[in-house]
Design a protein around this motif. Structure first.
Motif, PDB file in Angstrom:
ATOM      1  N   TYR A  12       4.722 -18.223   1.413  1.00 44.02           N
ATOM      2  CA  TYR A  12       5.331 -17.033   2.510  1.00 44.02           C
ATOM      3  C   TYR A  12       5.074 -15.764   1.486  1.00 44.02           C
ATOM      4  CZ  TYR A  12       8.538 -18.861  -1.340  1.00 44.02           C
ATOM      5  OH  TYR A  12       9.242 -19.651  -2.580  1.00 44.02           O
ATOM      6  N   CYS A  13       5.239 -14.116   2.112  1.00 44.18           N
ATOM      7  CA  CYS A  13       4.997 -12.810   1.083  1.00 44.18           C
ATOM      8  C   CYS A  13       6.576 -12.619   1.055  1.00 44.18           C
ATOM      9  CB  CYS A  13       4.524 -12.232   2.597  1.00 44.18           C
ATOM     10  SG  CYS A  13       4.853 -11.090   1.675  1.00 44.18           S
ATOM     11  N   GLY A  14       7.363 -12.942   0.034  1.00 48.63           N
ATOM     12  CA  GLY A  14       8.466 -12.402  -0.241  1.00 48.63           C
ATOM     13  C   GLY A  14       9.057 -11.329  -0.466  1.00 48.63           C
ATOM     14  N   THR A  15       8.181 -10.107   0.403  1.00 42.76           N
ATOM     15  CA  THR A  15       8.821  -8.927   0.100  1.00 42.76           C
ATOM     16  C   THR A  15      10.166  -8.880   0.961  1.00 42.76           C
ATOM     17  OG1 THR A  15       6.606  -8.360  -0.204  1.00 42.76           O
ATOM     18  CG2 THR A  15       7.707  -6.741   0.413  1.00 42.76           C
ATOM     19  N   HIS A  58       6.246 -14.085  -4.525  1.00 42.91           N
ATOM     20  CA  HIS A  58       5.446 -15.191  -2.951  1.00 42.91           C
ATOM     21  C   HIS A  58       5.427 -16.587  -3.883  1.00 42.91           C
ATOM     22  CE1 HIS A  58       5.463 -10.789  -2.202  1.00 42.91           C
ATOM     23  NE2 HIS A  58       4.202 -10.358  -3.305  1.00 42.91           N
ATOM     24  N   SER A  60       1.712 -19.509  -2.581  1.00 44.06           N
ATOM     25  CA  SER A  60       1.289 -20.011  -1.919  1.00 44.06           C
ATOM     26  C   SER A  60       0.631 -21.351  -0.964  1.00 44.06           C
ATOM     27  CB  SER A  60      -0.460 -19.260  -1.650  1.00 44.06           C
ATOM     28  OG  SER A  60      -0.293 -19.558  -2.692  1.00 44.06           O
ATOM     29  N   ASP A  87       5.929 -12.960   7.733  1.00 43.15           N
ATOM     30  CA  ASP A  87       5.716 -13.661   6.595  1.00 43.15           C
ATOM     31  C   ASP A  87       5.868 -14.674   6.243  1.00 43.15           C
ATOM     32  OD1 ASP A  87       8.643 -13.334   7.180  1.00 43.15           O
ATOM     33  OD2 ASP A  87       8.607 -11.698   5.927  1.00 43.15           O
ATOM     34  N   THR A 126       2.075  -6.883  -2.676  1.00 44.13           N
ATOM     35  CA  THR A 126       1.357  -8.504  -2.488  1.00 44.13           C
ATOM     36  C   THR A 126       0.662  -8.275  -3.947  1.00 44.13           C
ATOM     37  OG1 THR A 126       0.227  -8.532  -1.303  1.00 44.13           O
ATOM     38  CG2 THR A 126       2.231  -8.962  -1.187  1.00 44.13           C
ATOM     39  N   SER A 236       6.120  -8.097  -7.495  1.00 50.88           N
ATOM     40  CA  SER A 236       5.098  -7.772  -6.349  1.00 50.88           C
ATOM     41  C   SER A 236       3.988  -9.244  -6.213  1.00 50.88           C
ATOM     42  CB  SER A 236       5.316  -6.734  -5.982  1.00 50.88           C
ATOM     43  OG  SER A 236       4.497  -5.988  -7.519  1.00 50.88           O
ATOM     44  N   TYR A 239       3.318 -15.190  -7.997  1.00 52.17           N
ATOM     45  CA  TYR A 239       2.524 -16.242  -6.668  1.00 52.17           C
ATOM     46  C   TYR A 239       3.083 -17.217  -7.329  1.00 52.17           C
ATOM     47  CZ  TYR A 239       0.149 -12.610  -3.622  1.00 52.17           C
ATOM     48  OH  TYR A 239       0.569 -11.406  -2.616  1.00 52.17           O
TER      49      TYR A 239
END
Length: 255
Positions: A12-15, A58, A60, A87, A126, A236, A239
């Motif tokens: 997930y992209c945690g933004t 984030h 992966s 996302d 990111t 940002s 990961y």
């Protein structure tokens, strides 16, 4: 029907989220995936994640388990991916032994921190960019990273008010990778403290700028005391890249 345990692998992209863990007044990754699973399975589902990631961080490679006593619908993973926002991506679903615990059974985790030396308008959320960052001494940064491998406790790199039962962590990797316009910090350990990686990255950058001496880092680690003027690097760039489990022999992949 007998309750069975399943493990999800996801990224997930945690933004857009207030971290992995469910929050009372903000959207989390956990709540989003819980809701999707509960909708698809027609029963309340509560995921147990392999750990917490902070807001904006984030993953992966993330793992979470859940228990369910019904029959899974066909092509569940594909249906969930179509239901979830763009996302969050589910990578694998496994039937696992009932004693497997996503958090407590994990034997290792790895993180990477990505930092650009110049502004990137295409990846502002990111990859980290620190506008006020001065010239960096890469040798000193690498020395600061390597220094951590000599220690087994990391109180200087734990957020205040942490509920951690111990500051002990066994590090197996701590190093920088230097590119022409980008830097990446790699760290692996059996466990991590809250906010640990971002505080370590902040320490290394301050050492590289000449704003923090290596002797000050050694004294803080020797005395297990806070660094002078600790700085946590932006979320940002961080990961979670790997979660390790000791034995996957009995994991059965669900189509």
């Amino acid at each position: 029907m007998t309750t069975r345990r399943y493990l999800l692998e996801l990224a997930y992209c945690g933004t857009a989220y207030a971290g992995w863990q469910r929050q009372p007044n903000a959207l989390s990754v956990e709540e989003t995936v819980d809701t999707a699973l509960s909708t698809m399975l027609g029963a309340p589902i509560k995921l147990v994640g392999c750990g917490r990631t902070d807001a904006g961080v984030h993953a992966s490679d993330y793992a979470a388990h859940f228990d369910f006593d019904g029959a899974l619908p066909p092509r569940l993973l594909g249906r969930l991916n179509r239901y979830l926002p763009v996302d969050i991506a589910l990578r694998g679903l496994y039937l696992v032994p009932e004693e497997l615990h996503a958090r407590f059974s994990a034997t290792g985790r790895a993180y990477a921190y990505h930092l650009n030396l110049e502004k990137d308008p295409f990846r502002p959320d990111t990859v980290a960019w620190v506008p006020a960052l001065g010239a960096l001494d890469y040798d000193r940064m690498q020395e600061a990273a390597s220094l951590l491998l000599d220690y087994g406790a990391f109180a200087p790199f734990c957020k205040t008010n942490s509920d951690a039962y111990t500051m002990n962590c066994t590090l197996t990797e701590s190093r920088w990778e230097f590119g022409e316009r980008a830097l990446t910090y790699h760290i692996s350990a059996n466990r991590f403290l809250r906010g640990m990686v971002r505080l370590i990255v902040g320490m290394c950058l301050r050492v590289g700028e000449g704003k923090l001496a290596l002797d000050e880092v050694r004294r803080a680690l020797d005395g297990q005391q806070r660094l002078p003027r600790p700085w946590s690097a932006p979320a940002s760039g961080l990961y979670l890249t790997r979660v390790s489990y000791p034995d996957r022999t009995y994991w059965q992949r669900v189509p």
